[in-house]
Structures are given as C-alpha cells and as structure tokens.
Design a protein around this motif. Structure first.
Motif, mmCIF file in Angstrom:
data_model
loop_
_atom_site.group_PDB
_atom_site.id
_atom_site.type_symbol
_atom_site.label_atom_id
_atom_site.label_comp_id
_atom_site.label_asym_id
_atom_site.label_seq_id
_atom_site.Cartn_x
_atom_site.Cartn_y
_atom_site.Cartn_z
ATOM 1 N N MET A 157 0.823 -1.202 0.000
ATOM 2 C CA MET A 157 0.000 0.000 0.000
ATOM 3 C C MET A 157 0.864 1.261 0.000
ATOM 4 S SD MET A 157 -2.987 -1.027 -0.358
ATOM 5 C CE MET A 157 -3.450 0.690 -0.481
ATOM 6 N N ILE A 158 2.014 1.207 0.676
ATOM 7 C CA ILE A 158 2.932 2.351 0.661
ATOM 8 C C ILE A 158 3.390 2.616 -0.769
ATOM 9 C CG2 ILE A 158 5.239 3.140 1.335
ATOM 10 C CD1 ILE A 158 4.803 1.689 4.013
ATOM 11 N N GLY A 159 3.821 1.541 -1.452
ATOM 12 C CA GLY A 159 4.291 1.687 -2.822
ATOM 13 C C GLY A 159 3.202 2.202 -3.754
ATOM 14 N N LEU A 160 2.004 1.614 -3.651
ATOM 15 C CA LEU A 160 0.907 2.024 -4.522
ATOM 16 C C LEU A 160 0.487 3.470 -4.246
ATOM 17 C CD1 LEU A 160 -1.308 -1.211 -4.447
ATOM 18 C CD2 LEU A 160 0.231 -0.440 -6.265
ATOM 19 N N SER A 161 0.529 3.877 -2.980
ATOM 20 C CA SER A 161 0.176 5.258 -2.634
ATOM 21 C C SER A 161 1.216 6.237 -3.173
ATOM 22 C CB SER A 161 0.054 5.410 -1.114
ATOM 23 O OG SER A 161 -0.962 4.580 -0.594
ATOM 24 N N LEU A 162 2.488 5.858 -3.097
ATOM 25 C CA LEU A 162 3.554 6.740 -3.564
ATOM 26 C C LEU A 162 3.570 6.861 -5.088
ATOM 27 C CD1 LEU A 162 6.493 5.704 -1.201
ATOM 28 C CD2 LEU A 162 5.265 7.880 -1.211
ATOM 29 N N ILE A 163 3.120 5.812 -5.776
ATOM 30 C CA ILE A 163 3.083 5.865 -7.240
ATOM 31 C C ILE A 163 2.229 7.044 -7.702
ATOM 32 C CG2 ILE A 163 2.181 4.697 -9.297
ATOM 33 C CD1 ILE A 163 3.114 2.061 -8.057
ATOM 34 N N LYS A 164 1.146 7.304 -6.979
ATOM 35 C CA LYS A 164 0.290 8.443 -7.324
ATOM 36 C C LYS A 164 1.069 9.746 -7.241
ATOM 37 C CE LYS A 164 -4.010 10.783 -6.011
ATOM 38 N NZ LYS A 164 -5.168 10.796 -5.078
ATOM 39 N N VAL A 165 1.906 9.885 -6.198
ATOM 40 C CA VAL A 165 2.747 11.080 -6.055
ATOM 41 C C VAL A 165 3.719 11.169 -7.220
ATOM 42 C CG1 VAL A 165 4.454 12.235 -4.606
ATOM 43 C CG2 VAL A 165 2.548 11.000 -3.544
ATOM 44 N N GLY A 166 4.350 10.022 -7.552
ATOM 45 C CA GLY A 166 5.328 10.008 -8.629
ATOM 46 C C GLY A 166 4.730 10.367 -9.977
ATOM 47 N N ILE A 167 3.543 9.832 -10.292
ATOM 48 C CA ILE A 167 2.951 10.070 -11.615
ATOM 49 C C ILE A 167 2.418 11.486 -11.734
ATOM 50 C CG2 ILE A 167 0.548 9.391 -11.225
ATOM 51 C CD1 ILE A 167 2.821 8.307 -14.152
ATOM 52 N N ILE A 168 1.991 12.085 -10.619
ATOM 53 C CA ILE A 168 1.565 13.491 -10.652
ATOM 54 C C ILE A 168 2.767 14.379 -10.964
ATOM 55 C CG2 ILE A 168 0.758 15.422 -9.231
ATOM 56 C CD1 ILE A 168 -1.173 13.489 -7.889
ATOM 57 N N ASP A 169 3.902 14.094 -10.315
ATOM 58 C CA ASP A 169 5.119 14.842 -10.637
ATOM 59 C C ASP A 169 5.540 14.596 -12.085
ATOM 60 O OD1 ASP A 169 5.450 16.142 -8.249
ATOM 61 O OD2 ASP A 169 6.790 14.652 -7.376
ATOM 62 N N PHE A 170 5.364 13.369 -12.547
ATOM 63 C CA PHE A 170 5.701 13.008 -13.927
ATOM 64 C C PHE A 170 4.992 13.931 -14.911
ATOM 65 C CE2 PHE A 170 5.892 10.636 -17.801
ATOM 66 C CZ PHE A 170 6.964 9.776 -17.713
ATOM 67 N N GLY A 171 3.754 14.269 -14.606
ATOM 68 C CA GLY A 171 2.965 15.119 -15.499
ATOM 69 C C GLY A 171 3.129 16.606 -15.254
ATOM 70 N N GLY A 172 3.977 16.974 -14.269
ATOM 71 C CA GLY A 172 4.220 18.395 -14.028
ATOM 72 C C GLY A 172 3.956 18.852 -12.611
#
Length: 471
Positions: A157-172
């Motif tokens: 769940m930590i990894g899946l939650s952090l992916i959201k942070v990473g992909i938002i940064d990915f898009g700007g």
C-alpha cells in the motif's frame, strides 16, 4: 522456510559491506536526490497553508534536514537497542501535514499568535513521539498480529500510494494542475527522458554506472529542464547564511485535544514504519522473520520515536522511516548501512547551510517524477515479494484481497467512509492505514489452520528463548 529470503544476487554491496569512498558518496547523493524534495516539502506545505513568516518556514526546512541526518545516523549505526542497523533513511512524516494544517488553522481562527501556534503544534508532537517509543517495546510480542502478510500489505500500500505522487510529478506536479499545463508535451517528455536514462544505466554491467543511474537520470533531466527555462531559482533568495538549531525555539505548550489527534497519527505511523523496515530488510537480503528481524524492527521503531522527540524539540515536524530509499536500494544494488553515515552527515551540513539545501527544491517536478515513478513501483513489488514469502493459501488470499480492495479503494475516494465517527474516519481515510488495519483485523479474525498455528507457536518460542539468552 528459511528466515532469510532467496539470495538477492542483484545486490552489489550487502548491509555490512563498506563501499569505497567515491562509490559511497555517489550512492549517498542518489538517495538524497530521491528523498530531498519529499523531505522539505511538508514544511513548505504547512508554512504556506498557515501563512507562516518566511523565516519560520525556512527554519522548519533546515531543522527537518538536521533532524533527518541525526535520525539516519542513529538508524544505520544501531546503538544498543536503538536503530534498525539497515540503510533506513529518516525523513519528515507526510501523515502529519494535513493534521498540522487542520490544527494550526483552528488555532489561527481562535486568534492565536503564530509563535503560540508553533509552540502548541510542536509541543503536542514532542509528547506524542513517546507513544512511538513505548510501542517499540511491545512489538516483539505481536507476532500473531504483525505477520509477513500484514507487513507485506502495508509495504504494498505504501508503494501504490507513492506511485500516485510520482505520476503526478511526472505530469508536471500540482502546480501544473492548477495552471492547466498538467500532462503537456514538455513535462511528459522530460519525465520519459529521465525514466529511460535511469533504466538504461540500471541495465549496465558496470557497478558504478548502475549505482549512479538515478542520479545521472535526474542530472540529465535537470540540465534539459534548465535549457527549457523550467527551473525557478527564486526560492533561493533572502535565505540566512547559517541556521543554528535552538531547542524549543517557539516555547512549549500542551493541548489535550491536539494531542489526541496527533497521538492517533503517531500510532498509525508505527504500522507504516513496520512496513518500511520490513521492506528495507527484504531488499537488503536480510530476514523478515525470526530473532534478527524482530530485533531490527523494534530498534527501528524505537529510533523513529526518539528521532521525532529530537526533531520536534529542535523545531521540525515529526519524522519517520522513509519508503523511498527502498526503491533506490533495489535500483542501485547498494544496501550498505555505511552509506547512511554519508547521507546523515550531508543532511546535517545542508541543514546548517539552507541555501545549499534549498537548491534541491529547484528540481522540476517532471524530473523527479521520471525517477520516482519507477522507484515507487519497486517498493510495491517488494511488498508483493513479502506477501508471497508467507505463502498464498486460501486464508492469506482472502486477507490480501480484502485489505488491498479496501486500502486501494480508499486511495481512489478517501471520503467513502465519511459517515463514520470522526475518531474512526481519521484511521481509515489513509489508504495505508485502511489496508493495514484491515489486514490486522482479518489476521486475528480468520483462524489459522493447524500447520500455520504450530509454525507461529514455534516462532514465538524461539523469540522468547532468544530474549532469555539476551537477558
């Protein structure tokens, strides 16, 4: 089943190995690039939300770095019972951001002066940190509660939650969302460039190039972003040359209501720390069962609590073990805890000289997103590996499926359980807590079969025997 997982041949340096100086520095910088912005972001977010004066926000950022350095040093060196003895990096706990903003906004509405607000927020955080210290002493007796399945779900769940942070940064990043430029060609292009560079260097046979892959990818992305005019240096203006830590700089005030809220988050952060430390042990090729694991786990949580005591005393938001570095360990193949000593020293230096540390905050979001999306996914995979290590029989499958469904479901819409009382809602609106608490509940509710029951009892007897020998 062996206490140690299948041998991780991808590791270049094991936990107790001492890499050469140049490789240690490169690995340390790689970790810093991965965690630096998330480390200082909470202080910046709280400072902006509460309209704190610039000097107070700058002080919070500096103390976050210094406290993180002290905490990392305690974790990797392991003094007596204190510390995990793994490459565990301490950083500001994101779980406290919304709590601090909510409590601070209420106090501000009541007419409290900004220093009185800081005094109360840091005061209740200081006292609440002792809850984490106390919880570390009972962890060895919770084998029936915190099983590999439960820990694995928390890590997942930590990894899946952090992916959201990473992909938002990915898009700007969030700023791009507010300005309407999120997901434009420029952001996606830089994110993909960093991602491909990191993957390319990670596939190299040369150990030095592999260890520096994340750092190289971020540097390449930064240079391209600089050429495109995406780097903003305005955050480096009007900063003090040196920041000196002052214990209880804003005084000490205790408020019972604020303490109950902060204390609840502290107790929930213990579950997250358990998952982070378990993941670090997993990717570092160390046991996630047995005496060594239990000792590292309780020592790591104890260090978590003590570091938050130190951090809040100095004027930082509470700290916890960071999950991001687990992805770095997997990508670089360096699990040496001695690298953590370099990280700790660098963090303290950066905290003393805020202009140096603030430079890292100029890294554009897409550059970080390109690297973090991959690293956070590696954390989720580590969680899956932990779950599988315990076997996926019918009982474990039900626990994993239900916990993942509710935890991931909450991440899609945190308001799904808003009808519940506030004291319960605060526990389940966080996907990590929702998934972890569900796993704990089902692990206690669904009976073990005879084989599993004998295995758990044998593990507990071994731990008790080891504790008697230690005493």
């Amino acid at each position: 089943m062996s206490d140690i997982h299948t041998e991780n041949s991808d590791l270049i340096y094991q936990v107790d190995d001492k890499p050469p100086f140049n490789q240690s520095v490169i690995s340390a910088i790689t970790h810093l690039l991965a965690i630096f912005v998330p480390m200082v972001a909470p202080a910046l977010i709280v400072g902006t939300a509460l309209s704190l004066p610039a000097e107070i926000t700058a002080y919070l950022v500096s103390m976050a770095m210094i406290a993180s350095g002290i905490g990392t040093w305690l974790q990797v060196n392991r003094y007596g019972r204190v510390g995990s003895g793994l490459l565990s990096i301490q950083s500001v706990n994101f779980s406290f951001v919304t709590v601090m903003i909510a409590l601070g906004s209420t106090m501000k509405g009541d007419g409290l002066h900004v220093e009185a607000i800081m005094s109360t927020l840091l005061g209740v955080s200081f006292v609440g940190a002792f809850l984490v210290v106390g919880s570390s002493f009972i962890l060895p007796y919770l084998h029936r509660v915190i099983t590999p399945t439960v820990s694995g779900i928390v890590v997942l769940m930590i990894g899946l939650s952090l992916i959201k942070v990473g992909i938002i940064d990915f898009g700007g990043g969030f700023s791009a969302k507010s300005s309407g430029t999120f997901g434009n060609y420029q952001s996606i292009g830089i994110g993909l460039l960093v991602l491909l560079v990191v993957i390319g260097f990670n596939c190299c046979q040369n150990a030095l190039l592999r260890m520096g892959g994340i750092a190289i990818g971020i540097i390449v992305g930064y240079v391209v972003a600089l050429c495109l005019g995406m780097v903003d240096f305005s955050v480096m203006q009007n900063l003090p040359l040196v920041t000196v830590p002052v214990p209880f700089k804003y005084g000490f005030t205790f408020d019972l209501h604020a303490f109950l809220v902060a204390g609840t988050i502290y107790l929930l952060s213990v579950l997250e720390a358990v998952g982070d430390i378990t993941a670090t042990a997993m990717v570092s090729n160390r046991p996630i069962k047995g005496e060594e694991y239990t000792s590292r786990l309780s020592g790591g949580v104890l260090a978590d609590g003590l570091v938050s005591v130190i951090a809040t005393m100095l004027g930082s938001l509470p700290l916890t073990t960071f999950a991001q570095n687990n992805g770095v360990i997997q990508m670089t193949g360096v699990a040496s805890r001695h690298v953590g000593k370099f990280i700790a020293v660098i963090l303290v230096i950066l905290g003393l000289f805020p202009v140096i540390g603030r430079f890292f905050t100029t890294i554009p979001a897409p550059v970080l997103g390109g690297a973090m999306t991959l690293m956070f996914s590696m954390i989720a995979i580590a969680g899956i590996r932990i779950i599988i290590s315990n076997g996926l029989n019918r009982r474990e499958t039900i626990i994993v499926a239900t916990s993942l469904g509710l935890g991931l479901g909450v991440s899609y819409d945190p308001e799904v359980f808003r009808v519940l009382p506030a004291s319960i809602y605060v526990l389940v609106e966080n996907p990590i807590c929702a998934g972890g608490l569900t796993a704990i509940f089902l692990n206690l509710l669904i009976p073990l079969n005879k084989t599993e029951s004998h295995s758990v009892e044998a593990t507990e007897l071994n731990v008790r025997s080891a504790e008697r020998e230690t005493d």
